[in-house]
Enzyme design. Structure first.
Site, PDB file in Angstrom:
ATOM      1  N   GLY A   1       0.847  -1.191   0.000  1.00 15.02           N
ATOM      2  CA  GLY A   1       0.000   0.000   0.000  1.00 15.02           C
ATOM      3  C   GLY A   1       0.878   1.234   0.000  1.00 15.02           C
ATOM      4  O   GLY A   1       1.973   1.223   0.577  1.00 15.02           O
ATOM      5  N   SER A   2       0.431   2.267  -0.674  1.00 12.61           N
ATOM      6  CA  SER A   2       1.261   3.471  -0.794  1.00 12.61           C
ATOM      7  C   SER A   2       0.390   4.716  -0.883  1.00 12.61           C
ATOM      8  O   SER A   2       0.691   5.651  -1.608  1.00 12.61           O
ATOM      9  CB  SER A   2       2.118   3.368  -2.055  1.00 12.61           C
ATOM     10  OG  SER A   2       1.259   3.195  -3.167  1.00 12.61           O
ATOM     11  N   GLY A   3      -0.719   4.697  -0.144  1.00 10.39           N
ATOM     12  CA  GLY A   3      -1.578   5.882  -0.080  1.00 10.39           C
ATOM     13  C   GLY A   3      -0.990   6.888   0.912  1.00 10.39           C
ATOM     14  O   GLY A   3       0.225   6.923   1.151  1.00 10.39           O
ATOM     15  N   ASN A   4      -1.859   7.678   1.507  1.00 14.48           N
ATOM     16  CA  ASN A   4      -1.448   8.730   2.427  1.00 14.48           C
ATOM     17  C   ASN A   4      -0.719   8.147   3.652  1.00 14.48           C
ATOM     18  O   ASN A   4       0.423   8.521   3.960  1.00 14.48           O
ATOM     19  CB  ASN A   4      -2.716   9.494   2.825  1.00 14.48           C
ATOM     20  CG  ASN A   4      -2.472  10.746   3.615  1.00 14.48           C
ATOM     21  OD1 ASN A   4      -3.084  10.956   4.652  1.00 14.48           O
ATOM     22  ND2 ASN A   4      -1.596  11.610   3.134  1.00 14.48           N
ATOM     23  N   TRP A   5      -1.332   7.174   4.302  1.00 12.67           N
ATOM     24  CA  TRP A   5      -0.716   6.550   5.479  1.00 12.67           C
ATOM     25  C   TRP A   5       0.374   5.568   5.059  1.00 12.67           C
ATOM     26  O   TRP A   5       1.433   5.487   5.675  1.00 12.67           O
ATOM     27  CB  TRP A   5      -1.799   5.873   6.314  1.00 12.67           C
ATOM     28  CG  TRP A   5      -1.431   5.271   7.658  1.00 12.67           C
ATOM     29  CD1 TRP A   5      -2.004   4.169   8.204  1.00 12.67           C
ATOM     30  CD2 TRP A   5      -0.490   5.740   8.639  1.00 12.67           C
ATOM     31  NE1 TRP A   5      -1.468   3.907   9.454  1.00 12.67           N
ATOM     32  CE2 TRP A   5      -0.535   4.863   9.739  1.00 12.67           C
ATOM     33  CE3 TRP A   5       0.408   6.804   8.693  1.00 12.67           C
ATOM     34  CZ2 TRP A   5       0.275   5.019  10.874  1.00 12.67           C
ATOM     35  CZ3 TRP A   5       1.226   6.959   9.831  1.00 12.67           C
ATOM     36  CH2 TRP A   5       1.157   6.081  10.901  1.00 12.67           C
TER      37      TRP A   5
ATOM     38  N   LYS B   1     -14.080   3.994  15.145  1.00 13.50           N
ATOM     39  CA  LYS B   1     -13.976   5.455  15.336  1.00 13.50           C
ATOM     40  C   LYS B   1     -14.283   6.207  14.044  1.00 13.50           C
ATOM     41  O   LYS B   1     -14.669   7.373  14.073  1.00 13.50           O
ATOM     42  CB  LYS B   1     -12.635   5.849  15.949  1.00 13.50           C
ATOM     43  CG  LYS B   1     -11.399   5.519  15.109  1.00 13.50           C
ATOM     44  CD  LYS B   1     -11.030   6.575  14.102  1.00 13.50           C
ATOM     45  CE  LYS B   1     -10.014   6.075  13.101  1.00 13.50           C
ATOM     46  NZ  LYS B   1      -9.760   7.020  12.016  1.00 13.50           N
TER      47      LYS B   1
ATOM     48  N   ARG C   1     -10.318  12.786   7.388  1.00 14.94           N
ATOM     49  CA  ARG C   1     -11.001  12.905   6.099  1.00 14.94           C
ATOM     50  C   ARG C   1     -12.482  12.576   6.226  1.00 14.94           C
ATOM     51  O   ARG C   1     -13.315  13.163   5.537  1.00 14.94           O
ATOM     52  CB  ARG C   1     -10.329  11.954   5.092  1.00 14.94           C
ATOM     53  CG  ARG C   1      -8.864  12.256   4.886  1.00 14.94           C
ATOM     54  CD  ARG C   1      -8.135  11.148   4.180  1.00 14.94           C
ATOM     55  NE  ARG C   1      -8.083   9.907   4.956  1.00 14.94           N
ATOM     56  CZ  ARG C   1      -7.395   8.840   4.619  1.00 14.94           C
ATOM     57  NH1 ARG C   1      -6.684   8.827   3.513  1.00 14.94           N
ATOM     58  NH2 ARG C   1      -7.401   7.761   5.379  1.00 14.94           N
TER      59      ARG C   1
ATOM     60  N   LYS D   1      -9.125   7.496   0.021  1.00  9.77           N
ATOM     61  CA  LYS D   1     -10.396   6.783   0.179  1.00  9.77           C
ATOM     62  C   LYS D   1     -10.999   6.982   1.566  1.00  9.77           C
ATOM     63  O   LYS D   1     -10.290   6.952   2.572  1.00  9.77           O
ATOM     64  CB  LYS D   1     -10.197   5.289  -0.069  1.00  9.77           C
ATOM     65  CG  LYS D   1      -9.633   4.963  -1.445  1.00  9.77           C
ATOM     66  CD  LYS D   1     -10.641   5.198  -2.532  1.00  9.77           C
ATOM     67  CE  LYS D   1     -10.068   4.910  -3.899  1.00  9.77           C
ATOM     68  NZ  LYS D   1     -10.827   5.459  -4.996  1.00  9.77           N
TER      69      LYS D   1
ATOM     70  N   GLN E   1     -13.251   5.721   4.653  1.00 10.87           N
ATOM     71  CA  GLN E   1     -13.537   4.411   5.248  1.00 10.87           C
ATOM     72  C   GLN E   1     -14.816   4.395   6.093  1.00 10.87           C
ATOM     73  O   GLN E   1     -15.418   3.348   6.287  1.00 10.87           O
ATOM     74  CB  GLN E   1     -12.348   3.991   6.130  1.00 10.87           C
ATOM     75  CG  GLN E   1     -10.998   4.081   5.439  1.00 10.87           C
ATOM     76  CD  GLN E   1     -10.776   2.989   4.420  1.00 10.87           C
ATOM     77  OE1 GLN E   1     -10.365   1.886   4.732  1.00 10.87           O
ATOM     78  NE2 GLN E   1     -11.087   3.297   3.170  1.00 10.87           N
TER      79      GLN E   1
HETATM   80  N1  LIG Z   1      -4.399   8.535   6.002  1.00  5.65           N
HETATM   81  C1  LIG Z   1      -4.367   8.490   7.309  1.00  5.65           C
HETATM   82  O1  LIG Z   1      -4.163   9.512   7.985  1.00  5.65           O
HETATM   83  C2  LIG Z   1      -4.565   7.179   8.008  1.00  5.65           C
HETATM   84  C3  LIG Z   1      -5.079   6.066   7.385  1.00  5.65           C
HETATM   85  N2  LIG Z   1      -5.245   4.897   8.080  1.00  5.65           N
HETATM   86  C4  LIG Z   1      -5.795   3.698   7.446  1.00  5.65           C
HETATM   87  O2  LIG Z   1      -4.833   3.149   6.557  1.00  5.65           O
HETATM   88  C5  LIG Z   1      -5.494   2.489   5.477  1.00  5.65           C
HETATM   89  C6  LIG Z   1      -4.911   2.997   4.177  1.00  5.65           C
HETATM   90  O3  LIG Z   1      -5.116   4.385   4.109  1.00  5.65           O
HETATM   91  P1  LIG Z   1      -4.203   5.375   3.232  1.00  5.65           P
HETATM   92  O4  LIG Z   1      -2.806   4.883   3.114  1.00  5.65           O
HETATM   93  O5  LIG Z   1      -4.426   6.723   3.815  1.00  5.65           O
HETATM   94  O6  LIG Z   1      -4.846   5.233   1.760  1.00  5.65           O
HETATM   95  P2  LIG Z   1      -5.563   6.384   0.911  1.00  5.65           P
HETATM   96  O7  LIG Z   1      -6.849   6.752   1.523  1.00  5.65           O
HETATM   97  O8  LIG Z   1      -4.582   7.454   0.621  1.00  5.65           O
HETATM   98  O9  LIG Z   1      -5.973   5.575  -0.412  1.00  5.65           O
HETATM   99  C7  LIG Z   1      -5.361   5.678  -1.617  1.00  5.65           C
HETATM  100  C8  LIG Z   1      -4.595   4.419  -1.932  1.00  5.65           C
HETATM  101  O10 LIG Z   1      -5.483   3.410  -2.445  1.00  5.65           O
HETATM  102  C9  LIG Z   1      -4.890   2.853  -3.602  1.00  5.65           C
HETATM  103  N3  LIG Z   1      -5.869   2.229  -4.453  1.00  5.65           N
HETATM  104  C10 LIG Z   1      -6.800   2.813  -5.247  1.00  5.65           C
HETATM  105  N4  LIG Z   1      -7.501   1.876  -5.913  1.00  5.65           N
HETATM  106  C11 LIG Z   1      -7.001   0.673  -5.515  1.00  5.65           C
HETATM  107  C12 LIG Z   1      -7.316  -0.673  -5.822  1.00  5.65           C
HETATM  108  N5  LIG Z   1      -8.297  -0.991  -6.664  1.00  5.65           N
HETATM  109  N6  LIG Z   1      -6.611  -1.647  -5.221  1.00  5.65           N
HETATM  110  C13 LIG Z   1      -5.634  -1.362  -4.333  1.00  5.65           C
HETATM  111  N7  LIG Z   1      -5.283  -0.105  -4.001  1.00  5.65           N
HETATM  112  C14 LIG Z   1      -5.975   0.897  -4.589  1.00  5.65           C
HETATM  113  C15 LIG Z   1      -4.200   4.040  -4.239  1.00  5.65           C
HETATM  114  O11 LIG Z   1      -3.259   3.599  -5.169  1.00  5.65           O
HETATM  115  C16 LIG Z   1      -3.566   4.688  -3.026  1.00  5.65           C
HETATM  116  O12 LIG Z   1      -2.340   4.062  -2.703  1.00  5.65           O
HETATM  117  C17 LIG Z   1      -6.989   2.778   5.647  1.00  5.65           C
HETATM  118  O13 LIG Z   1      -7.609   1.671   6.251  1.00  5.65           O
HETATM  119  C18 LIG Z   1      -7.030   3.963   6.600  1.00  5.65           C
HETATM  120  O14 LIG Z   1      -8.195   3.981   7.406  1.00  5.65           O
HETATM  121  C19 LIG Z   1      -4.870   4.773   9.379  1.00  5.65           C
HETATM  122  C20 LIG Z   1      -4.322   5.828  10.036  1.00  5.65           C
HETATM  123  C21 LIG Z   1      -4.141   7.113   9.414  1.00  5.65           C
HETATM  124  O1  LIG Z   2      -7.291   7.055  11.062  1.00  3.38           O
HETATM  125  C1  LIG Z   2      -6.982   8.209  10.947  1.00  3.38           C
HETATM  126  C2  LIG Z   2      -6.236   8.934  11.991  1.00  3.38           C
HETATM  127  O2  LIG Z   2      -5.771   8.088  13.007  1.00  3.38           O
HETATM  128  C3  LIG Z   2      -7.358   8.971   9.727  1.00  3.38           C
HETATM  129  O3  LIG Z   2      -8.716   9.192   9.737  1.00  3.38           O
HETATM  130  P1  LIG Z   2      -9.453   9.632   8.385  1.00  3.38           P
HETATM  131  O4  LIG Z   2      -9.481   8.416   7.503  1.00  3.38           O
HETATM  132  O5  LIG Z   2     -10.802  10.105   8.791  1.00  3.38           O
HETATM  133  O6  LIG Z   2      -8.606  10.725   7.798  1.00  3.38           O
END
Ligand SMILES: NC(=O)C1=CN([C@@H]2O[C@H](COP(=O)(O)OP(=O)(O)OC[C@H]3O[C@@H](n4cnc5c(N)ncnc54)[C@H](O)[C@@H]3O)[C@@H](O)[C@H]2O)C=CC1
Ligand SMILES: O=C(CO)COP(=O)(O)O
Length: 367
Positions: free
Chosen positions: A10-14, A205, A269, A296, A298
């Site tokens: 995975g390579s999104g925001n987190w 949450k 978000r 994305k 959640q």
């Molecule tokens: N962003 C944050 O601040 C935090 C996120 N999280 C959790 O971490 C997990 C991942 O979140 P983020 O890294 O923020 O992701 P993100 O919300 O930035 O999602 C975008 C990612 O999804 C990928 N994507 C899009 N379509 C896809 C597909 N069909 N198959 C696979 N990947 C696909 C994109 O390439 C990109 O890497 C989530 O469960 C989120 O709740 C947990 C703590 C903090």
């Molecule tokens: O899990 C998160 C912070 O700990 C991020 O929450 P959001 O997905 O609502 O941005």
């Protein structure tokens, strides 16, 4: 002892923010191979592959712009190529993509690998219940899975602002290894063995944060928002107490509990999109695309997953906040109905008596 390889799936925001931490630690720790592969769901940015951009500029320009990744983090577009040699697999994709990701990896990873899931959400299960994401990974890939959840807004951690997190891990030695990979001077890790409760806090949450966003959109002020957060916390505790007996009350006071609830209800978000849902008249799907640039949401999906189970068990009425948030997200109720529903149900939410919970109140050793 040979050095352990870490792969980030995975390579999104987190995903990108944790890659910055793990890459930095892997470059310093003798126990780890310094090369950290990061699976990137390939896409084109201005005609260029995102993997190539990351590997040349060392920046995920779409999901974590403006922050440099260590050069030993290598973006890989093929998920099997990224994961096949890894000893530690860090799962960090939006939760709706985990079943497909695991199917792609089935039988193709090291049998001795272990997993660490940073994913917040559930999936619906056959038989009318829900599945924990860690359980899906465990079942499909036959590996042990620990979890990491906390008050962890990715951008703030990428800015190296002081934050805490919670690892849920059943094995003390593995807990120490995972902590070493994740902890930095600004990102402090606490390890507990109450794995299911840690993971469920992280998922639930996000539903409360949607409610908090509705309150912000309705401009109801801080007292109302605090009430929603309090009711949300009580429903989170009640949910764990009802469906996952054996959990500890102390887990709700770790970063994965009350702290994540607060940060998400103010800075996340889910809050942001839900506020805009009230003020713009647009759909949640439209706003997710417009406001999040590919990131994305959640919360609304998690609310639907939880509702699937509560409805099947005829228990929607016992979780009025979770149920109302879901009904608003699918258009059965309007955001204004949130407060009316809470007024009707205050007796129910006040009735949650912590002394009568089955939750174990003994403090974990929190190593
Ligand atoms: N962003 C944050 O601040 C935090 C996120 N999280 C959790 O971490 C997990 C991942 O979140 P983020 O890294 O923020 O992701 P993100 O919300 O930035 O999602 C975008 C990612 O999804 C990928 N994507 C899009 N379509 C896809 C597909 N069909 N198959 C696979 N990947 C696909 C994109 O390439 C990109 O890497 C989530 O469960 C989120 O709740 C947990 C703590 C903090
Ligand atoms: O899990 C998160 C912070 O700990 C991020 O929450 P959001 O997905 O609502 O941005």
């Amino acid at each position: 002892m040979s050095q352990q390889k870490v792969c980030i799936l995975g390579s999104g925001n987190w995903g990108s923010a944790i890659a910055k931490i793990i890459g930095t630690n892997a470059a310093c720790l003798d126990s780890l191979d310094s090369c950290v592969k990061m699976w990137v769901y390939e896409e084109l940015i201005d005609g260029k592959k995102l993997t190539e951009i990351i590997n040349t500029t060392h920046e995920n320009v779409k999901y974590l712009p403006g922050k440099k990744l260590p050069e030993n983090v290598v973006a890989v577009p093929d998920v099997v190529e990224a994961a096949k040699d890894a000893d530690i697999l860090v799962f960090v994709v939006p939760h709706q993509f985990i079943p497909k990701l695991c199917s792609n990896l089935e039988g193709l990873i090291k049998p001795t690998a272990v997993g660490l899931s940073l994913i917040k959400g559930f999936d619906v299960a056959e038989g009318g219940g829900i599945d924990l994401i860690s359980k899906i990974i465990n079942r499909k890939l036959n590996i042990d899975v620990s979890v990491l959840m906390g008050a962890n807004l990715a951008n703030e951690i990428a800015d190296e602002k002081f934050s805490e997190t919670t690892i849920g891990c059943r094995d003390q030695n593995l807990g120490k290894i995972l902590k070493a990979i994740i902890q930095t001077d600004y990102f402090r890790v606490s390890v507990v063995d109450d794995v299911e409760a840690v993971e469920i806090c992280g998922a639930l949450k996000n539903i409360v944060a949607v409610g908090a966003g509705f309150v912000d959109g309705l401009k109801l002020g801080d007292n109302t928002k605090a009430a929603i957060i309090r009711i949300g916390l009580m429903e989170m505790i009640k949910f764990v107490d009802t469906f996952y007996s054996g959990a500890r009350l102390s887990t709700f006071f770790e970063s994965c509990g009350v702290a994540d609830l607060i940060t998400t209800c103010y800075g996340g978000r889910n809050r942001k999109v839900s506020e805009a849902y009230v003020t713009s008249g647009k759909t949640i799907e439209e706003l997710e695309k417009e406001l999040l640039n590919g990131q994305k949401l959640q919360g609304p999906i998690t609310a639907a997953e939880v509702n699937f189970m509560l409805k099947n068990k005829h228990m929607e009425i016992d979780f009025p906040l979770f149920t109302t948030v879901h009904q608003i997200c699918i258009g059965e109720l309007t955001p204004k109905d949130l407060i009316e529903q809470m007024k009707l149900n205050t007796n129910k939410t006040n009735k949650l008596n912590l002394e009568k919970c089955n939750l174990n109140t003994v403090q974990g050793d929190g190593k």
